[in-house]
Design a protein around this motif. Structure first.
Motif, short mmCIF file in Angstrom:
data_model
loop_
_atom_site.label_atom_id
_atom_site.label_comp_id
_atom_site.label_asym_id
_atom_site.label_seq_id
_atom_site.Cartn_x
_atom_site.Cartn_y
_atom_site.Cartn_z
N LEU A 23 -9.04 1.72 16.34
CA LEU A 23 -10.12 0.79 15.99
C LEU A 23 -10.70 0.24 17.29
CD1 LEU A 23 -8.08 -1.12 13.28
CD2 LEU A 23 -10.02 0.37 12.80
N SER A 24 -12.01 0.14 17.36
CA SER A 24 -12.63 -0.43 18.56
C SER A 24 -13.46 -1.63 18.19
CB SER A 24 -13.55 0.58 19.24
OG SER A 24 -12.90 1.77 19.47
N PHE A 25 -13.24 -2.72 18.89
CA PHE A 25 -14.08 -3.90 18.69
C PHE A 25 -15.29 -3.82 19.61
CE2 PHE A 25 -9.84 -5.48 17.45
CZ PHE A 25 -10.14 -5.88 16.16
N ARG A 26 -16.46 -4.07 19.06
CA ARG A 26 -17.64 -4.13 19.92
C ARG A 26 -17.62 -5.42 20.72
NH1 ARG A 26 -19.97 -1.32 15.36
NH2 ARG A 26 -20.50 0.75 16.11
N GLU A 27 -16.90 -6.40 20.16
CA GLU A 27 -16.72 -7.67 20.83
C GLU A 27 -15.33 -8.13 20.40
OE1 GLU A 27 -18.74 -12.01 20.29
OE2 GLU A 27 -20.00 -10.28 19.83
N THR A 28 -14.52 -8.60 21.33
CA THR A 28 -13.17 -9.01 20.95
C THR A 28 -13.12 -10.52 20.76
OG1 THR A 28 -12.45 -7.27 22.44
CG2 THR A 28 -10.75 -8.63 21.49
N LYS A 29 -12.93 -10.94 19.53
CA LYS A 29 -12.78 -12.37 19.27
C LYS A 29 -11.34 -12.60 18.81
CE LYS A 29 -17.55 -12.90 17.62
NZ LYS A 29 -18.42 -13.36 16.52
N PRO A 30 -10.75 -13.74 19.18
CA PRO A 30 -9.35 -13.98 18.81
C PRO A 30 -9.12 -13.91 17.30
CG PRO A 30 -10.35 -15.93 19.84
CD PRO A 30 -11.30 -14.81 20.03
N GLU A 31 -10.08 -14.40 16.51
CA GLU A 31 -9.88 -14.39 15.05
C GLU A 31 -9.89 -12.96 14.50
OE1 GLU A 31 -12.39 -15.80 16.66
OE2 GLU A 31 -14.28 -15.79 15.56
N PHE A 32 -10.58 -12.05 15.18
CA PHE A 32 -10.59 -10.65 14.73
C PHE A 32 -9.18 -10.07 14.84
CE2 PHE A 32 -15.28 -9.66 16.06
CZ PHE A 32 -15.72 -10.43 15.02
N ILE A 33 -8.56 -10.32 16.00
CA ILE A 33 -7.22 -9.76 16.23
C ILE A 33 -6.23 -10.35 15.23
CG2 ILE A 33 -5.45 -9.33 17.98
CD1 ILE A 33 -7.96 -8.41 19.14
N ALA A 34 -6.33 -11.68 15.01
CA ALA A 34 -5.41 -12.33 14.08
C ALA A 34 -5.58 -11.75 12.67
CB ALA A 34 -5.64 -13.84 14.07
N LEU A 35 -6.82 -11.58 12.26
CA LEU A 35 -7.06 -11.08 10.91
C LEU A 35 -6.55 -9.65 10.77
CD1 LEU A 35 -8.16 -11.48 8.09
CD2 LEU A 35 -10.45 -10.90 8.94
N LEU A 36 -6.78 -8.84 11.80
CA LEU A 36 -6.28 -7.47 11.76
C LEU A 36 -4.75 -7.46 11.66
CD1 LEU A 36 -6.66 -4.37 12.05
CD2 LEU A 36 -6.54 -4.70 14.52
N ALA A 37 -4.12 -8.26 12.52
CA ALA A 37 -2.64 -8.28 12.54
C ALA A 37 -2.10 -8.74 11.19
CB ALA A 37 -2.15 -9.19 13.66
N GLU A 38 -2.68 -9.79 10.63
CA GLU A 38 -2.18 -10.30 9.35
C GLU A 38 -2.45 -9.33 8.21
OE1 GLU A 38 -3.18 -14.40 8.46
OE2 GLU A 38 -2.77 -15.01 10.53
N ALA A 39 -3.60 -8.68 8.25
CA ALA A 39 -3.93 -7.73 7.17
C ALA A 39 -3.00 -6.52 7.21
CB ALA A 39 -5.39 -7.29 7.28
N ILE A 40 -2.67 -6.06 8.40
CA ILE A 40 -1.76 -4.91 8.52
C ILE A 40 -0.37 -5.28 8.01
CG2 ILE A 40 -0.61 -3.36 10.18
CD1 ILE A 40 -3.51 -2.57 9.48
N ASP A 41 0.07 -6.50 8.33
CA ASP A 41 1.35 -6.97 7.79
C ASP A 41 1.31 -7.05 6.27
OD1 ASP A 41 2.56 -7.22 10.21
OD2 ASP A 41 2.32 -9.41 10.37
N PHE A 42 0.20 -7.59 5.75
CA PHE A 42 0.04 -7.72 4.31
C PHE A 42 0.11 -6.34 3.64
CE2 PHE A 42 -2.46 -7.60 0.45
CZ PHE A 42 -2.06 -8.73 -0.25
N LEU A 43 -0.61 -5.38 4.20
CA LEU A 43 -0.65 -4.04 3.60
C LEU A 43 0.72 -3.37 3.66
CD1 LEU A 43 -4.13 -2.91 4.96
CD2 LEU A 43 -3.54 -3.30 2.55
N ASP A 44 1.43 -3.61 4.76
CA ASP A 44 2.76 -3.03 4.87
C ASP A 44 3.70 -3.63 3.81
OD1 ASP A 44 4.50 -1.23 6.45
OD2 ASP A 44 5.63 -3.08 6.78
N GLU A 45 3.60 -4.95 3.63
CA GLU A 45 4.45 -5.60 2.63
C GLU A 45 4.07 -5.20 1.20
OE1 GLU A 45 3.98 -9.80 3.38
OE2 GLU A 45 4.82 -9.53 5.41
N HIS A 46 2.80 -4.87 0.99
CA HIS A 46 2.34 -4.52 -0.35
C HIS A 46 2.11 -3.03 -0.54
CE1 HIS A 46 1.63 -8.84 -0.18
NE2 HIS A 46 1.72 -8.82 -1.50
#
Ligand SMILES: [Zn+2]
Length: 286
Positions: A189-212
């Motif tokens: 995945l490539s961010f056109r702009e890196t914002k801290p909330e983008f990384i947090a949301l990605l990390a949390e969503a990947i954890d969520f998907l793994d758990e579910h």
């Protein structure tokens, strides 16, 4: 801190069976040399898993994270689209969604964080580019740093047979499915702009998907009734350098001490900072 994160991040994806309906593209015309048999295990066929299904799967995970944090997510469908079921769209809006693009206050606003990442309204590009995954059965030729995977292409045949005893299970119709088995690799995945909330949301969503991963709703692609699309997924530590990323996939090697230190820093310093940026963004969302 988000300056330390490269624009390119990688998600490790492992699945025993993935069926992306009819949209897996193979390079079998290269591999066949004129005598191609689809189901010959000797075939060294690689191909591409397009990003559409992967993107929808990730987006759904991100929507859930936003909703769990008390926000509403951008609905993926245009508000003025002619939905087949009117009531369903309105029910979605009551269940934690706002109409797509409603979060844009004016031309300069970025909208909610989902809109900011995925875009798609009024010709706006999203700030996260989701790439296809190139797969090959030959592990030694997989370049994980370019978002590739080991995977084994198979064409599956399903027969729907007659239920009438006189017919002796005569096939009524035959369905062919493109499938990738034993997938293990990186989604780039490539961010056109890196914002801290983008990384947090990605990390949390990947954890969520793994758990579910066993929830029908959060499985990937088709054939989910048959165990397809159960995905183990992990965000590869964005602090890793290329040789460390490669090492993650090397079954003969353990993580180095330096990698363990980076994991600790990621967990204890980066994640909390990025998560509070996400909290703030979700709270201030219109
Ligand atoms: Zn929105």
């Amino acid at each position: 801190m988000s300056d330390d994160i490269s624009r390119d991040v990688f998600v490790r994806i492992q699945a025993d069976l993935l069926v992306i309906n009819d949209s897996i593209m193979t390079d079998r015309h290269h591999a066949s040399n004129g005598n191609y048999e689809d189901n010959d295990p000797q075939n060294q066929i690689g191909g591409i898993i397009p990003a559409f299904s992967l993107s929808g799967w990730l987006r759904h995970g991100m929507e859930k994270v936003i909703q769990q944090r008390g926000g509403t997510a951008c609905h993926p469908g245009e508000a003025n689209a002619n939905f087949r079921k009117d009531g369903v769209y309105n029910r979605d809006l009551d269940a934690g969604y706002h109409p797509k693009g409603e979060c844009l206050e004016d031309d300069d606003s970025n909208g909610c964080v989902i809109f900011d990442l995925f875009g798609g309204f009024g010709n706006r590009p999203g700030k996260m580019m989701r790439r296809p995954i190139k797969f090959t059965p030959v592990r030694s030729s997989v370049d994980y740093t370019r978002g590739q995977a080991e995977g084994h292409y198979r064409r599956l045949n399903r027969n729907v047979v007659s239920r009438n005893e006189d017919d002796n299970r005569e096939p009524l119709r035959n369905v062919e499915l493109d499938a990738v088995a034993n997938l293990d690799g990186c989604w780039h995945l490539s961010f056109r702009e890196t914002k801290p909330e983008f990384i947090a949301l990605l990390a949390e969503a990947i954890d969520f998907l793994d758990e579910h991963q066993m929830d029908f709703m959060h499985q990937l692609g088709g054939a989910r009734n048959f165990g397809g699309g159960i995905v183990d997924c992990h965000l590869v530590n964005p602090l890793y350098e290329e040789h460390e990323l490669r090492r993650v996939f090397d079954r003969g090697k353990e993580n180095t001490n330096k990698m363990a230190q980076k994991d600790e820093r990621w967990e204890n310093e980066y994640c909390p900072t990025f998560e509070s940026a996400l909290t703030e963004r979700v709270e201030e969302a219109p």
